[in-house]
Every structure is written in C-alpha cells, then in structure tokens.
Design an enzyme around this catalytic site. Structure first.
Site, mmCIF file in Angstrom:
data_model
loop_
_atom_site.group_PDB
_atom_site.id
_atom_site.type_symbol
_atom_site.label_atom_id
_atom_site.label_comp_id
_atom_site.label_asym_id
_atom_site.label_seq_id
_atom_site.Cartn_x
_atom_site.Cartn_y
_atom_site.Cartn_z
ATOM 1 N N ILE A 16 -17.614 1.287 -0.332
ATOM 2 C CA ILE A 16 -16.323 1.436 -0.997
ATOM 3 C C ILE A 16 -16.370 0.742 -2.346
ATOM 4 O O ILE A 16 -16.605 -0.472 -2.425
ATOM 5 C CB ILE A 16 -15.185 0.830 -0.146
ATOM 6 C CG1 ILE A 16 -15.159 1.463 1.247
ATOM 7 C CG2 ILE A 16 -13.833 1.001 -0.846
ATOM 8 C CD1 ILE A 16 -14.294 0.723 2.245
ATOM 9 N N ASP A 74 -20.262 -3.648 -11.578
ATOM 10 C CA ASP A 74 -19.304 -2.967 -12.447
ATOM 11 C C ASP A 74 -19.686 -1.490 -12.478
ATOM 12 O O ASP A 74 -20.792 -1.148 -12.915
ATOM 13 C CB ASP A 74 -19.368 -3.566 -13.853
ATOM 14 C CG ASP A 74 -18.300 -3.019 -14.792
ATOM 15 O OD1 ASP A 74 -17.726 -1.956 -14.498
ATOM 16 O OD2 ASP A 74 -18.053 -3.652 -15.836
ATOM 17 N N ASN A 101 -13.588 4.777 -4.898
ATOM 18 C CA ASN A 101 -12.200 4.369 -5.074
ATOM 19 C C ASN A 101 -11.936 3.716 -6.427
ATOM 20 O O ASN A 101 -10.818 3.766 -6.940
ATOM 21 C CB ASN A 101 -11.822 3.387 -3.954
ATOM 22 C CG ASN A 101 -10.538 2.656 -4.248
ATOM 23 O OD1 ASN A 101 -9.444 3.211 -4.167
ATOM 24 N ND2 ASN A 101 -10.653 1.387 -4.620
ATOM 25 N N TYR A 165 -5.685 9.172 -19.047
ATOM 26 C CA TYR A 165 -5.834 9.037 -17.591
ATOM 27 C C TYR A 165 -5.841 10.412 -16.924
ATOM 28 O O TYR A 165 -6.676 10.683 -16.047
ATOM 29 C CB TYR A 165 -4.703 8.177 -17.028
ATOM 30 C CG TYR A 165 -4.787 7.980 -15.537
ATOM 31 C CD1 TYR A 165 -5.836 7.273 -14.967
ATOM 32 C CD2 TYR A 165 -3.805 8.504 -14.688
ATOM 33 C CE1 TYR A 165 -5.916 7.096 -13.588
ATOM 34 C CE2 TYR A 165 -3.873 8.322 -13.316
ATOM 35 C CZ TYR A 165 -4.934 7.624 -12.768
ATOM 36 O OH TYR A 165 -5.016 7.444 -11.410
ATOM 37 N N LYS A 169 -8.800 12.165 -14.559
ATOM 38 C CA LYS A 169 -8.589 12.635 -13.194
ATOM 39 C C LYS A 169 -8.762 14.146 -13.078
ATOM 40 O O LYS A 169 -9.151 14.654 -12.019
ATOM 41 C CB LYS A 169 -7.210 12.196 -12.686
ATOM 42 C CG LYS A 169 -7.120 10.687 -12.443
ATOM 43 C CD LYS A 169 -8.175 10.212 -11.438
ATOM 44 C CE LYS A 169 -8.075 8.735 -11.139
ATOM 45 N NZ LYS A 169 -9.068 8.279 -10.135
ATOM 46 N N VAL A 198 1.840 5.219 -5.946
ATOM 47 C CA VAL A 198 1.377 4.167 -5.039
ATOM 48 C C VAL A 198 1.588 2.826 -5.736
ATOM 49 O O VAL A 198 1.081 2.622 -6.840
ATOM 50 C CB VAL A 198 -0.116 4.326 -4.685
ATOM 51 C CG1 VAL A 198 -0.521 3.288 -3.641
ATOM 52 C CG2 VAL A 198 -0.424 5.725 -4.202
#
Length: 264
Positions: A16, A74, A101, A165, A169, A198
C-alpha cells in the site's frame, strides 16, 4: 467484516502506497484484520510506525498473524520505487496485491506554480505508473495478482478549481482502463476505486494547510471517511479470483457530482 470472505486474503501480501495517513492507513489496518501481510510505503517514517502499531493491534484483535514491513519511500522518485521488490523479497515475502493509494492535490488555482503541477503529476501519475509496471512483470511471471488504483470523481468529471488535479486523475483512469484491456489475456485483476467527497488530511493539503477552509467543504453534509473507502478496497481484493471489480464509484449519499451536493 461479515461481508468479506477473509479466507481469500489470509497470508496474501498487500503493498500500500501512501500508507502513513488517511485512506492508506485505514486500508492497512483493515487488511490486517483479514490476516494479510502488509508492505507499507510512505515518506513519513514516524507515521508509518504508528500505522504498523495499529495493524499489529488489529491482528491480535481478530486472532490472526501477519508480517508488517515498512518502507520509507517517495513515489515521486523512481529510484525509491525500484528497490522495493528486493526489500520485500529480503523479508521473505512476495506482493500479491498492489494498492496505489498515494496521491495529492495542492491549490485550487487554474494556473498554478510549476513545482505544484510537477509534484501532482509525479505523485498521482508517473510514480503510480512506474510502480505498477514493476509489479505487472512480477504478476505476469507468477500468473496472479491484483492492482487497485485510487482514482477520484475528478477522473470522471472535471470541475473549476481542480484543473491540474482533474488532469492527473483523468490520466490515471485512462491508464487503468488501458491496462485492464492490455492484461485481458492474463489472470491479473485491474481495479479503479473512484471516491467522491472523503474527509481526510488530503483536503488540508489542497488548501495549503488551511484547516478551517478544508473543513468548510464538508459542513452540512456527511462526507465519506477513510474507513469507508478502505472497506471498498478490501472488498474488491477479496472477490473470487475470477471476479474483477473494474471500476467502483463511491459517493456520500448527498453528493451527485463534483459540484452538485446537498448541505443542510
């Protein structure tokens, strides 16, 4: 946990990224409850240690065992990513499930600083692609594996104040869709989770540390929390091997689009 067949995840190894906080941390703890081994990757070493402690408590709470490996890295730096497989191998593990993630947004300006733009693309797109390519090779070799990419509602619909952003995405979603098609002749599963609103520290970073402004986004509405998305990630990973949840779009009940929501 009754909705999950946890037997399918016992002994599996889950890597993860961005595991030091938010969705990544919640996902780490929930995978621990299934009896999976964890490879937790993030930049903040102290935060990773705290997540490891919570994961170990989760193992004990359900009477299961698992190994937790911490890797300070990183995702913007390919050199950090290139050594991950060897570090995992040295611990006697082999990754079965990759959860990409790690992600970030900085600012709401349509014309942002070049450094911010580069950081968003390096984190959200280039690092994700590089790490995925590393593990696709491994998954092909063993003819098994699951790739879970954390997308966003921003990858479905662009909105004002999120141009860079949204671009990252949309790129992630395109990559995920193409990879799904490219691996159709393999048993490798490719999954994209697309959350709406979220509430995590993610929003504080967006507003450059202004917590009050970040909190105001969610006032009057019950947003999703990190644990909600963690449940969806673990659920998709726990499906039978022949079942692939290719895309999962998750919203709080009072949100319909990036800009259309109802607040009391």
């Amino acid at each position: 946990m009754s909705v999950f067949n946890t037997d399918r995840l016992v002994g599996k190894t889950v890597l993860i990224t961005g595991a030091s906080a938010g969705i990544g941390a919640a996902t780490s703890v929930l995978f621990a409850k299934t009896g999976a081994n964890l490879v937790l990757v993030a930049r903040r070493a102290e935060n990773l240690k705290a997540v490891k402690a919570k994961a170990e408590e989760a193992y004990k709470a359900v009477g299961k065992q698992g190994k937790v490996i911490l890797i300070e890295a990183d995702v913007q730096k390919f050199a950090d990513l290139d050594v991950i497989p060897e570090k995992v191998k040295n611990e006697g593990l082999e990754v079965d499930i990759l959860v990409n993630n790690a992600g970030m947004v900085k600012g709401t300006e349509h014309v942002g600083a070049d450094a911010d733009i580069t950081q968003m693309f390096d984190t959200n797109v280039l690092g994700l692609i590089h790490l995925t390519q590393i593990f696709v090779k491994q998954f092909k070799a063993k003819q098994a594996g699951t790739i879970i990419n954390l997308g966003s509602i921003a990858g479905r619909e662009a909105y004002a104040g999120g141009s860079i952003y949204c671009a990252t995405k949309h790129a992630l979603s395109a990559f995920n869709g193409a990879l799904l098609r490219e691996l159709v002749n393999t048993p490798i599963r490719v999954i994209e989770i697309q959350p709406g609103m979220v509430e995590t520290e993610f929003s504080v970073v967006r507003f450059r540390g202004d917590k009050e402004k970040a909190d105001s986004v969610y006032k009057g509405l019950q947003p999703l929390v990190a644990e909600d998305i963690a449940e969806e990630i673990v659920w998709t990973a726990s499906r039978p091997p022949h079942v692939n949840i290719a895309q999962l779009f998750v919203l709080p009940v009072n949100q319909a689009t990036p800009t259309l929501n109802y607040k009391k």
